[in-house]
Design a protein around this motif. Structure first.
Motif, mmCIF file in Angstrom:
data_model
loop_
_atom_site.group_PDB
_atom_site.id
_atom_site.type_symbol
_atom_site.label_atom_id
_atom_site.label_comp_id
_atom_site.label_asym_id
_atom_site.label_seq_id
_atom_site.Cartn_x
_atom_site.Cartn_y
_atom_site.Cartn_z
ATOM 1 N N ARG A 1 13.875 9.353 1.244
ATOM 2 C CA ARG A 1 13.023 8.483 0.457
ATOM 3 C C ARG A 1 11.555 8.736 0.785
ATOM 4 O O ARG A 1 11.037 8.301 1.803
ATOM 5 C CB ARG A 1 13.385 7.015 0.720
ATOM 6 N N PRO B 1 9.048 7.391 -7.557
ATOM 7 C CA PRO B 1 9.115 7.288 -9.027
ATOM 8 C C PRO B 1 7.870 6.639 -9.638
ATOM 9 O O PRO B 1 7.473 6.982 -10.753
ATOM 10 C CB PRO B 1 10.351 6.405 -9.267
ATOM 11 N N LEU C 1 1.021 6.696 0.188
ATOM 12 C CA LEU C 1 0.010 5.642 0.243
ATOM 13 C C LEU C 1 -0.676 5.622 -1.112
ATOM 14 O O LEU C 1 -1.116 6.667 -1.604
ATOM 15 C CB LEU C 1 -0.987 5.920 1.363
ATOM 16 N N PHE D 1 -1.520 10.641 0.580
ATOM 17 C CA PHE D 1 -0.900 10.685 1.896
ATOM 18 C C PHE D 1 0.599 10.482 1.703
ATOM 19 O O PHE D 1 1.012 9.547 1.024
ATOM 20 C CB PHE D 1 -1.428 9.556 2.790
ATOM 21 N N LYS D 2 1.387 11.348 2.335
ATOM 22 C CA LYS D 2 2.850 11.247 2.194
ATOM 23 C C LYS D 2 3.456 10.684 3.459
ATOM 24 O O LYS D 2 2.953 10.902 4.556
ATOM 25 C CB LYS D 2 3.447 12.643 1.988
ATOM 26 N N THR D 3 4.574 10.009 3.300
ATOM 27 C CA THR D 3 5.336 9.560 4.458
ATOM 28 C C THR D 3 6.782 9.430 4.028
ATOM 29 O O THR D 3 7.113 9.744 2.880
ATOM 30 C CB THR D 3 4.767 8.236 5.020
ATOM 31 N N THR D 4 7.654 9.043 4.943
ATOM 32 C CA THR D 4 9.028 8.782 4.539
ATOM 33 C C THR D 4 9.363 7.353 4.920
ATOM 34 O O THR D 4 8.910 6.849 5.941
ATOM 35 C CB THR D 4 10.036 9.732 5.208
ATOM 36 N N ILE D 5 10.155 6.720 4.071
ATOM 37 C CA ILE D 5 10.526 5.322 4.285
ATOM 38 C C ILE D 5 11.903 5.287 4.915
ATOM 39 O O ILE D 5 12.845 5.864 4.375
ATOM 40 C CB ILE D 5 10.503 4.554 2.948
ATOM 41 N N GLY D 6 12.009 4.643 6.055
ATOM 42 C CA GLY D 6 13.290 4.562 6.757
ATOM 43 C C GLY D 6 13.630 5.900 7.395
ATOM 44 O O GLY D 6 12.855 6.857 7.316
ATOM 45 N N PRO D 7 14.803 5.966 8.038
ATOM 46 C CA PRO D 7 15.186 7.216 8.697
ATOM 47 C C PRO D 7 15.595 8.266 7.669
ATOM 48 O O PRO D 7 15.855 7.953 6.507
ATOM 49 C CB PRO D 7 16.378 6.804 9.556
ATOM 50 N N THR E 1 0.840 -1.201 0.000
ATOM 51 C CA THR E 1 0.000 0.000 0.000
ATOM 52 C C THR E 1 0.873 1.249 0.000
ATOM 53 O O THR E 1 0.427 2.311 -0.392
ATOM 54 C CB THR E 1 -0.905 0.030 1.236
ATOM 55 N N ILE E 2 2.107 1.101 0.469
ATOM 56 C CA ILE E 2 3.066 2.204 0.387
ATOM 57 C C ILE E 2 3.797 2.078 -0.939
ATOM 58 O O ILE E 2 4.204 0.986 -1.317
ATOM 59 C CB ILE E 2 4.095 2.132 1.535
ATOM 60 N N GLY E 3 3.949 3.192 -1.645
ATOM 61 C CA GLY E 3 4.705 3.152 -2.892
ATOM 62 C C GLY E 3 5.816 4.172 -2.858
ATOM 63 O O GLY E 3 5.765 5.135 -2.084
ATOM 64 N N ILE E 4 6.816 3.976 -3.700
ATOM 65 C CA ILE E 4 7.920 4.940 -3.747
ATOM 66 C C ILE E 4 7.632 5.997 -4.813
ATOM 67 O O ILE E 4 6.830 5.780 -5.721
ATOM 68 C CB ILE E 4 9.277 4.234 -3.989
#
Lengths: 587, 587
Positions: B156, B70, B160, B146-152, B65-68
């Motif tokens: 990146r 690009p 959603l 919806f935005k988020t960041t992946i890892g610390p 459900t999370i995408g990067i």
């Protein structure tokens, strides 16, 4: 090539598991389920539903994957759900700080951030990425929830849920009404959960997005016997109790630490014995160990590579009474936790009650009402009125809440609007009355079996994988249970000839209409096509040959025994359904 | 109380739908599925799977459900997936700016942000929240992911996913291999999608987190006939073609705009006629209109409140060839879009091919190889070598890529390392050769049926809801299809007496073991218990009475007709299964 590589290679090639976003270079911690993997996953989830939702009567609910902040403040995740992290100042790579000192300390989990930093410095740990020494910055706690904002602006924080459980806890009062206000009752949820790992390096074993199946069972804290315990009393469990782990070097270890099953540590005993000998805390928990065992074996986990490991006291959450992990043995990662089964006491409901200021207690009715002594405060209003004037009402209310022990001294102390007020003891009279009480208020305790579906799927793939020599060639086969195999029947015309293809397509349609997932394959020799289906675990292959044209029969070949039987086409669908339930009908 | 309030009231009270996070005050745009709602949802998803996954053979996959970033740059969502927004400077409330000017312009969707702002100012629109006039700030585009960041760290970005589709497109090459490199093939996904609405105000109709079921069918762009079209040719569709909408004031409207079915606009015709009269672009699309119709009606949508509305040219995405929405009529919201079925051409695959720099074309093999003329460039190396020295290799490569039309002038222009080089025409010779070509490279086209599961569930609830007078009292009943009803059988002892309860519990266990979801209810009169089950749509109630103790029979009562039949307990499970398939077996 170790087994993990072999399984992942097969899974990739045949469409079980793919690295996500590979078209754009990929990102660690995410996997796609391909056509066969997603189908297998759904079948395993359906077995879980069959056992928990239908069998136990624990209805499933579905709550959002995004949650609002107060929920996770109450649950403790905003403040406590973190891993220690440090960054190499030379190459900017981020690391789990506790992983850097593995091998130096046995249980890095118990150390504070400064303690970890000190050990990194003292031992001159090298950066695993660039090899730099002495380059790590401070160790700090990195919160593992994915954050987002809901709606425009930044006021409303949202988090991707770290577990499905909270969506059930915060619906407790509605669920209690749904179950007509009786304990025990259970509720379940299968869905995505998220953990923003610092730098996941273990493939499908440690994912940033994963699927959980959780049951929350709300029980009477005064009675942790299970009404159906007699049905499971004689079921045998392979247990690894906390007391047996203390002599083993891996005791209390990380779920993903490699390690062997020590014959001395693991004991086989019945659920009844486990409770009688106080190895498992109570019947309710033992019942759910048995149910978990039953599910895992039905899903395809090898019973010989499955054990239940008890948490050690320092490993368990402070509020938990007892906690057991179902662990499966894997070739690369050793024993891996796939299920946690805990008695969480009233921790979750009490915490949500406190934070939300909603009473989440329930009345436990006594079988017969009890006579209870209670004191009734009788303040002397002729004195309190003049003394406290417009505060008199509040003083009165505070006095009425006093308990017997508050009346012991010469003065009584109460608080009104934050201010302490002392009142002479003799202004307040009281009398003892006998009251009939029909029940008591309690906050239910929670038994939680929590399943990591992705790890279970990997374990099932690894445990069902076999290589054997057949006709001087290696045959790879996934011995998946028939109800788990993604493709249930392969339909194969013996030769790629129109006169065999046409009836084959008709059989495909017929089987599909009966609800069977069918694949059709007419490319290559029949032997190769059998092997292709063995490799993905297809339990039955149906072959259409020239006899079919004469007498309307086909062969069904069994994946495991490779034996064949001949059946009438009109009986085929029913036969396949029967064999999926009870196994191949040998000739 | 309108129908929506009635349905939502019932849904809340009985455990179908709950506002999420209500314990903490709730948040718009999120709903929980309670025990009955989640069960019903799963059953509707399973019907969808039965039709698309098993019936059509479109395997299901499951992607994160999370995408990067690009992925959503290529899909156009990072730049184009937004709504115009404005904030009241007085009360800080945020609004969909286009919603503020509804009633002023007919199709606000087509206006730019400054145009909307101008209209708001010109018409002195009041803030719906605080009533302030002239207080709106600039109108700008608010991205709905919806935005988020992946890892610390913040390098990146993650989003959603706004639709499940992209997870299938970016796996195209793997899926093509999985399907042994043949077109057409289909793939499906059922899962969560997200849309960070500015201020959702339509309950379950507009959610920030919702469930989609999508199929992506990759087809040969040269052949949009459907191999099974003859099977659906005579199926009747209620169509509302674009050309019929132009005289209707609601034409081209928002999916959630209220409106009536205009008899003049909607026509009933067969799928065959729709294609023959060029109302639907081609067979493949028409086939999927029929399949969608079939699914919706089987799930419980009232066929009389269902229509297929064609997108108008200015409403359709620029790349689409034809697009139809399945719309259902609701009491409060009018016609609501629940499914979109589009021919998206090669837009998605071409865009991902460009952005990822991976070739996503496939070779369409001709039935017989074709003879094709091609030119072969023959540069004069004895001149190019000395002229361009160490660049000679690159010049040669550039020349070999030239096409016939590049050779027309006196000079040839090529680019090497970004620099333009002009070469005299006579340095480059060429000859024409005849080659055998076995096929051509094409990018497949995509047919996409995309289902909004939550809206379908609401429509099924509303369409199946009925009130009728029985014995002078109002009976509320959900006439859900048996395969959709959450509780399949209610087991009811006639009286709350131990001698009837014990055999009832045995029957509950027996039915559960056969895979039936059973509820047990012994509280209140039998009449009230029937009503409680009518209200949640339980198709069959089994009553245990004193005759049961004598002759081992029970009654089965039908929800809709309220008729009863008497059956042997040992035949009960089989009987119930049969009636769930084929309806109540009237006495």
């Amino acid at each position: 090539m170790d087994t993990y590589e072999k399984i992942i290679g097969l899974a990739k090639r045949r469409g079980f598991l793919w690295n996500s976003f590979e078209l754009y270079g990929g990102t660690a911690g995410f996997y796609d389920y391909g056509p066969l993997g997603a189908t297998m996953k759904r079948r395993i989830e359906d077995i879980w539903r069959d056992i928990y939702v239908i069998g136990e009567g624990f209805y499933e609910i579905e709550t959002p994957t995004i949650g609002i902040e107060p929920v996770f403040v109450a649950s403790g995740h905003v403040h406590g759900f973190s891993d220690p992290m440090t960054v190499c100042s030379n190459c900017d790579s981020a690391f789990r700080a506790d992983h850097l000192i593995k091998g130096i300390v046995e249980v890095p989990d118990t150390l504070s951030a400064p303690e970890i930093k000190q050990l990194i410095d003292e031992h001159g740990i090298k950066c695993p990425q660039c090899g730099g020494v002495g380059t790590f910055g401070e160790v700090f706690d990195f919160n593992l929830m994915f954050k987002t904002t809901i709606g425009p602006g930044t006021q409303r924080m949202g988090y991707l849920r770290p577990e499905t459980a909270q969506g059930m806890f915060i619906n407790f009062d509605r669920l209690f009404r749904f179950y007509r206000e009786k304990l025990p009752f259970g509720v379940t949820q299968i869905g995505k959960a998220y953990r923003n790992e610092i730098s996941p390096r273990q493939g499908v074993i440690r994912l940033r997005e994963f699927t959980q199946a959780e049951a929350e069972i709300f029980i009477n804290p005064r009675d942790k016997n299970h009404p159906k315990f007699s049905m499971v009393r004689n079921a045998v469990l392979r247990c690894y109790p906390a007391s047996h782990q203390q002599n083993d070097s891996e005791g209390g270890g990380d779920s993903d630490a490699a390690g062997d099953d020590r014959a001395a540590g693991v004991i086989e005993l019945t659920a009844g014995e486990a409770v009688d000998r106080a190895i498992v805390a109570h019947e309710f928990l033992a019942y759910h160990l048995v149910l978990t065992n039953h599910f895992l074996v039905r899903a395809g986990v090898d019973p010989a590579r499955l054990r239940f490991r008890q948490h050690q006291p320092d490993e368990m959450a402070h509020y938990a009474v007892d906690c057991w992990d179902a662990e499966v043995l894997t070739d690369r990662f050793g024993w891996v936790e796939v299920v946690g089964i805990a008695d969480r006491t009233d921790y979750d409901l009490s915490s949500h009650a406190n934070h939300s200021q909603h009473d989440l207690s329930v009345v436990l009715e006594y079988d017969t009402p009890k006579q209870v002594e209670r004191i009734v405060i009788k303040p002397d209003m002729s004195m309190i009125g003049p003394l406290y004037k417009d505060k008199a009402g509040k003083v009165l209310a505070a006095l009425k809440n006093l308990k017997e022990e508050d009346l012991n001294g010469d003065e009584i102390s109460i608080k009104v609007d934050g201010e302490e007020i002392r009142i002479a003891r003799d202004v307040v009279g009281y009398e003892t009355v006998i009251e009939e009480v029909r029940g008591e208020d309690v906050i239910p305790h929670v038994i939680e079996p929590s399943f990591g579906i992705d790890r279970i799927i990997y374990a099932v793939l690894e445990h069902s994988f076999a290589e054997e020599i057949v006709d001087k060639e290696t045959r790879s086969v996934l011995r998946l249970p028939a109800e788990v195999a993604p493709v249930q029947v392969a339909v194969l015309p013996l030769l790629t000839r129109e006169e065999l293809i046409d009836p084959s397509i008709k059989i495909v349609d017929m089987l599909r209409r009966s609800g069977i997932l069918v694949s059709y394959d007419d490319a290559g020799t029949i032997g190769r096509r059998y092997r292709r289906n063995d490799e993905i675990g297809t339990p039955f292959s149906v072959t259409i040959d020239y006899d079919t044209l004469d007498d309307d029969t086909v062969t069904i070949r069994d994946r495991d025994s490779m034996l064949q039987i001949r059946v009438q086409v009109r009986e085929l669908a029913e036969k396949v359904h029967a064999m999926m339930r009870s196994g191949f009908d040998s000739p």
